[in-house]
Design a protein around this motif. Structure first.
Motif, short mmCIF file in Angstrom:
data_model
loop_
_atom_site.label_atom_id
_atom_site.label_comp_id
_atom_site.label_asym_id
_atom_site.label_seq_id
_atom_site.Cartn_x
_atom_site.Cartn_y
_atom_site.Cartn_z
N ASN A 69 -5.28 4.75 3.31
CA ASN A 69 -5.49 3.33 3.05
C ASN A 69 -6.59 2.78 3.95
O ASN A 69 -6.71 3.20 5.11
N MET A 80 0.84 -1.20 0.00
CA MET A 80 0.00 0.00 0.00
C MET A 80 0.88 1.24 0.00
O MET A 80 2.02 1.20 0.48
N CYS A 89 -6.53 -3.27 2.04
CA CYS A 89 -6.46 -4.72 2.06
C CYS A 89 -7.57 -5.25 2.95
O CYS A 89 -8.18 -4.51 3.73
N ILE A 114 -7.92 -0.53 5.84
CA ILE A 114 -7.64 -1.88 6.29
C ILE A 114 -8.95 -2.42 6.84
O ILE A 114 -9.41 -2.01 7.91
#
Length: 227
Positions: free
Chosen positions: A110, A1, A59, A112
């Motif tokens: 990002n 990432m 992710c 998660i």
């Protein structure tokens, strides 16, 4: 990432309990973090990356139960920051008891996403077709928040639904919708006063309050909002 800032990324994840197993800034960024069997790896961020857009990367982390992970991160945030980071960047999304996922959004934007392994395979976007009126709008808002991380769209959908269906909805249902609007307004930096005023004007029975508190026990400040 992508990693927009090594220092900010390290500070965020280390506060949650992660440890850096590899750290490099030159000739290019590479960062590896580990916690509880979870390994996150980060590389250079594109020059045009805007973390605020929250389109950086992400992710999925599949686990047997998501509640313990959320509880651990919330406890770490309170210990380090004195509060739960629930708005802006970085943050953690709310966790509703019984929900099958939650999301960490880091300083680089990002996502998660922690997901329960046996999560339902299909989701009815737009709200369950078995429901109508405000109840269906509440179900739609749940999907928008938990599965799409779209608090803004959930806020807009609930505002419209309260205007259209609020007058005909049971008092407890209307109170639940208004509490969600207060919570979303706080997260989005919008005025919460209109929804708080409507809440204060509601007449709730003991059973109504019990239902609201049961469904929304995960919302900070709930008891302060209810009349």
């Amino acid at each position: 990432m992508p990693c927009a800032s090594v220092e900010e990324t390290l500070a965020f994840y280390e506060a949650l309990g992660f440890e850096a197993t590899y750290k490099q800034s030159k000739p290019y960024v590479y960062l590896a973090l580990r916690w509880s069997g979870i390994h996150l790896h980060f590389g250079p961020a594109p020059k045009d990356l805007d973390p605020v857009r929250e389109e950086s990367g992400g992710c999925l982390v599949l686990v047997d139960a998501v509640a313990p992970y959320h509880a651990a991160f919330v406890a770490a945030m309170r210990r380090v920051h004195g509060k739960v980071l629930s708005s802006g960047l970085p943050r953690i999304t709310r966790y509703r008891p019984g929900a099958s996922r939650f999301t960490l959004i880091d300083p680089s934007g990002n996502s998660i996403i922690f997901i329960r392994r046996d999560e339902q395979a299909e989701v009815e976007y737009g709200g369950s077709k078995k429901l109508t009126g405000l109840a269906r709008a509440l179900d739609n808002a749940r999907i928008l928040r938990e599965f799409k991380n779209d608090d803004l769209q959930a806020f807009r959908a609930l505002k419209s639904a309260v205007r259209r269906h609020g007058a005909d909805a049971p008092a407890a249902e209307r109170a639940i919708a208004l509490c969600h609007l207060v919570d979303l307004a706080t997260i989005l930096g919008e005025p919460a006063d209109p929804w708080l005023s409507d809440l204060c004007g509601l007449e709730l029975t003991t059973d109504d309050r019990r239902r609201v508190e049961s469904e929304l026990a995960h919302l900070d400040g709930l008891r302060e909002w209810l009349p």
